[in-house]
Design an enzyme around this catalytic site. Structure first.
Site, PDB file in Angstrom:
ATOM      1  N   LYS A  30       0.833  -1.204   0.000  1.00  0.00           N
ATOM      2  CA  LYS A  30       0.000   0.000   0.000  1.00  0.00           C
ATOM      3  C   LYS A  30       0.870   1.258   0.000  1.00  0.00           C
ATOM      4  O   LYS A  30       0.622   2.193  -0.764  1.00  0.00           O
ATOM      5  CB  LYS A  30      -0.898  -0.010   1.242  1.00  0.00           C
ATOM      6  CG  LYS A  30      -1.515   1.331   1.576  1.00  0.00           C
ATOM      7  CD  LYS A  30      -2.190   1.322   2.921  1.00  0.00           C
ATOM      8  CE  LYS A  30      -1.325   1.546   4.122  1.00  0.00           C
ATOM      9  NZ  LYS A  30      -1.078   2.924   4.547  1.00  0.00           N
ATOM     10  N   ASN A  31       1.901   1.281   0.850  1.00  0.00           N
ATOM     11  CA  ASN A  31       2.688   2.506   1.003  1.00  0.00           C
ATOM     12  C   ASN A  31       3.643   2.767  -0.163  1.00  0.00           C
ATOM     13  O   ASN A  31       4.267   3.822  -0.230  1.00  0.00           O
ATOM     14  CB  ASN A  31       3.444   2.505   2.335  1.00  0.00           C
ATOM     15  CG  ASN A  31       2.491   2.730   3.508  1.00  0.00           C
ATOM     16  OD1 ASN A  31       1.322   3.063   3.302  1.00  0.00           O
ATOM     17  ND2 ASN A  31       2.976   2.537   4.714  1.00  0.00           N
ATOM     18  N   ASP A  87       5.681   0.489  11.735  1.00  0.00           N
ATOM     19  CA  ASP A  87       4.453  -0.165  11.270  1.00  0.00           C
ATOM     20  C   ASP A  87       4.349  -1.624  11.724  1.00  0.00           C
ATOM     21  O   ASP A  87       3.330  -2.273  11.478  1.00  0.00           O
ATOM     22  CB  ASP A  87       4.347  -0.090   9.738  1.00  0.00           C
ATOM     23  CG  ASP A  87       4.050   1.320   9.261  1.00  0.00           C
ATOM     24  OD1 ASP A  87       3.665   2.163  10.094  1.00  0.00           O
ATOM     25  OD2 ASP A  87       4.216   1.588   8.053  1.00  0.00           O
ATOM     26  N   ARG A 120      -8.149  -0.518   5.345  1.00  0.00           N
ATOM     27  CA  ARG A 120      -7.382   0.529   4.665  1.00  0.00           C
ATOM     28  C   ARG A 120      -6.067  -0.017   4.131  1.00  0.00           C
ATOM     29  O   ARG A 120      -5.508   0.532   3.182  1.00  0.00           O
ATOM     30  CB  ARG A 120      -7.103   1.689   5.620  1.00  0.00           C
ATOM     31  CG  ARG A 120      -8.387   2.320   6.115  1.00  0.00           C
ATOM     32  CD  ARG A 120      -8.114   3.547   6.919  1.00  0.00           C
ATOM     33  NE  ARG A 120      -7.183   4.375   6.186  1.00  0.00           N
ATOM     34  CZ  ARG A 120      -6.165   5.009   6.727  1.00  0.00           C
ATOM     35  NH1 ARG A 120      -5.945   4.922   7.999  1.00  0.00           N
ATOM     36  NH2 ARG A 120      -5.382   5.751   5.991  1.00  0.00           N
TER      37      ARG A 120
END
Ligand code: EPU
Length: 434
Positions: free
Chosen positions: A22-23, A308, A400
Site C-alpha cells: 500500500k505505502n 508499522d 485501509r
C-alpha cells in the site's frame, strides 16, 4: 460498521500470499500526476486507501481505471488534463497520504491546493518538511482556511535538507524535483524500499534520479515525463504481520510473494525472540511451536525496525517469557493498542515512548476496539491465540491497508469471520491515518 470475530487457538498451516505494498502504491499513483500519458501500475493491493486515492485523482480530472476480474490488481491512470489540482479536506482527512499530491501537482500544473491533514490517531504528524522543501524549490506557499496553496512558474532545482527523516516528505519532494529546472539534491532522505520503488517508477517515466535507497538523492530535472508500466513491490508490513501470526499460533506457515531483503530488521529481532524462520526465494517459512523469550525492541527509520510492525511485535511479546521493553521512536502516540491488549489479559505498562510487556500471559477473548491500521493487526494477532471468541470493532481501519485479511487467514486455518457491512463501501471511512 464491520466487526471481525475470531476464535483463537488454531495453529496456522499452509501458504499465504502477500499483496502489493500500500505505502508504495500510494506515491506511485500520485506520480501519475506528473505526466499527460497513461501510467500502468501492477500488483496494486485492493484496499480502501487505494480506492480513496482513485477518488482523489478522479476529482482532479484524471481517468483512473481500477482493474476487475483477472486484472483486479492493475490500475491505469491517465492524467491528460488536470482541471482541478486540489485535494479536498473530505478526502485528506480520511487518508493523510493524500498530501503526496502536493509536490507532483505544483510541479506539473504550477499550482496546487491541498487540505492540511490535521491530527491523527498515532501522533501530530505535521507536513512542515514537505512545505519547507517545496519552498526551497521556489514554490510560493500560503496557508489559509485549512488549505496549503503552492504556486510557481517552474520549480528550480536546489539543495534540500530534511531536519527529520520523513517517508512521504522524501517522496513528495522527489516527485516535485523530477520536473524542476536543474539539479536537486535531497539530504537526510528516508531509505525505505517504498521510496526506492517510487524512484524506479519515476526513472521509467523518464526522470533522472540517482541515490534512492540512500540518504542522499540526486535528481536532474527534465522538461517532461512520459507514461510507464511498473509493478509495485510486495508489502513488507503485511508479510511481517503473517510471519508473527505463524510464530504466535505455533504454526508452520509459508509467507509467499514477499521480498525477504526488506524484512531484515524484523527477521533479526524475531530470531532473537526465538522464532524460527527460513528463507527461500520470495518465501519466508515460519516454524512455530517453539518457546519465545522476551527481547527489547526500538522502532527506527529503515533499515531499522519499522514502526508499522511495533503493534504486532507487542502482541508477540505478550507470548514471550520475560520482560520486553518496546520503544517507539517515530510517532508519539502509537500505543493505543496496548490498553486493548491489556483488556485481553496482557501485562503492559506505558511510560512515555516505552512500553514494558511482561510475559507470557494467557490471553482471553474480549470485545476490543481497533484505533488505527496497525493497531487492528495487533488485535487480530492477539485474538488468534486468545481463549474464546474475540470481537474486533472498527475494522474499517484494517481494510485501509490489508487486502482480504480474513480470507487470507481463513485459508491457513484461522477461525475468523466478518460481521456487518461488506467491503467495499461507497462512503469514506471516518479514519485519519497512514
Ligand atoms: N514529520 C514531521 N514533519 C513532516 C513530516 C514528518 O515532523 O513534515 C514527523 C512525523 O510526525 C513523524 C516522523 O516525522 O514523527 C516520521 O513521519 P513520516 O513523514 O516518515 O511518516 P509518513 O510519511 O506520514 C509513512 C507511512 C506510515 C509509516 C511512516 C513511518 C505512507 C503512506 N505512510 O508515513 O505508514 O508509519 O511513514 O515509516 O507511506 C501505515 O501504513 O500504517 C502507516 C502509518
Amino acid at each position: 460498521m464491520d466487526k471481525l470475530v475470531i476464535r483463537g487457538g488454531e495453529a496456522l498451516l499452509g501458504t499465504v500470499r502477500v499483496s502489493g505494498a500500500k505505502n508504495a502504491a500510494l506515491p506511485c499513483m500520485a506520480a501519475a500526476l506528473l505526466t499527460d500519458e497513461p501510467v500502468i501500475l501492477e500488483n496494486i493491493p485492493q484496499v480502501r486507501d487505494i480506492e480513496t486515492t482513485r477518488r482523489l485523482l478522479a476529482a482532479m480530472g484524471a481517468e483512473v481505471e481500477l482493474g476487475y476480474g483477472r486484472a483486479q490488481h492493475r490500475t491505469t491512470i491517465h492524467c491528460k488534463t488536470l482541471a482541478a489540482p486540489e485535494a479536498s479536506y473530505e478526502l485528506v482527512k480520511t487518508m493523510r497520504a493524500s498530501t503526496l499530491v502536493l509536490g507532483p501537482l505544483v510541479a506539473r500544473c504550477g499550482h496546487a491546493r491541498v487540505s492540511l491533514p490535521g491530527g491523527c490517531a498515532i501522533g501530530a504528524r505535521p507536513i512542515d518538511m514537505h512545505i519547507k522543501g517545496l519552498e526551497s524549490l521556489g514554490a510560493k506557499i500560503t496557508q489559509n482556511h485549512g488549505y496549503v496553496e503552492a504556486t510557481t512558474n517552474r520549480l528550480k532545482g536546489a539543495e534540500v535538507f530534511f531536519d527529520k527523516i520523513t517517508v512521504t516528505g522524501t517522496e513528495d519532494l522527489l516527485m516535485a524535483a523530477t520536473l524542476a529546472d536543474g539539479e536537486t539534491v535531497l539530504h537526510n532522505c528516508a531509505r525505505e524500499p517504498e521510496v526506492t520503488d517510487l524512484a524506479d517508477l519515476l526513472n521509467k517515466m523518464g526522470a533522472k534520479i540517482s541515490g534512492a535507497g540512500t540518504s542522499t538523492i540526486r535528481v536532474a530535472g527534465v522538461a517532461k515525463l512520459h507514461g510507464a508500466r511498473h509493478r509495485i513491490i510486495p508489502d513488507r508490513v503485511e508479510a511481517g504481520t503473517f510471519i508473527i501470526a505463524g510464530a504466535m499460533t505455533g504454526g508452520d506457515l509459508n509467507i509467499a510473494g514477499c521480498n525477504p531483503a526488506h524484512l531484515g530488521a524484523l527477521l533479526d529481532k524475531l530470531a532473537a525472540v526465538g522464532v524460527k524462520t527460513k528463507q527461500s526465494g520470495d518465501t519466508v517459512r515460519v516454524m512455530g511451536d517453539v518457546p519465545l523469550h522476551a527481547c527489547d525492541m526500538t522502532t527506527e527509520e529503515y533499515p531499522g525496525f519499522p514502526t508499522d510492525m511495533q503493534a504486532q511485535f507487542m502482541a508477540l511479546a505478550t507470548q514471550a517469557e520475560g520482560v520486553s521493553v518496546i520503544t517507539e521512536n517515530i510517532f508519539e502516540n502509537r500505543f493505543m493498542h496496548a490498553q486493548e491488549l491489556v483488556r485481553m489479559g496482557a501485562n503492559i505498562k506505558i511510560d512515555g515512548p516505552h512500553a514494558t510487556v511482561r510475559g507470557k500471559t494467557p490471553l482471553s477473548a474480549a470485545a476490543v476496539l481497533a484505533s488505527d491500521l496497525r493497531a487492528s493487526a495487533s488485535l487480530v494477532l492477539a485474538a488468534l491465540v486468545a481463549d474464546g471468541e474475540t470481537i474486533i470493532d472498527r475494522v474499517y481501519h484494517i481494510d485501509r491497508g490489508y487486502e482480504n485479511i480474513e480470507e487470507k487467514l481463513r485459508g491457513v486455518g484461522a477461525q475468523i469471520r466478518r460481521i456487518g457491512e461488506m467491503f467495499p463501501r461507497k462512503t469514506a471511512a471516518p479514519a485519519t491515518n497512514a
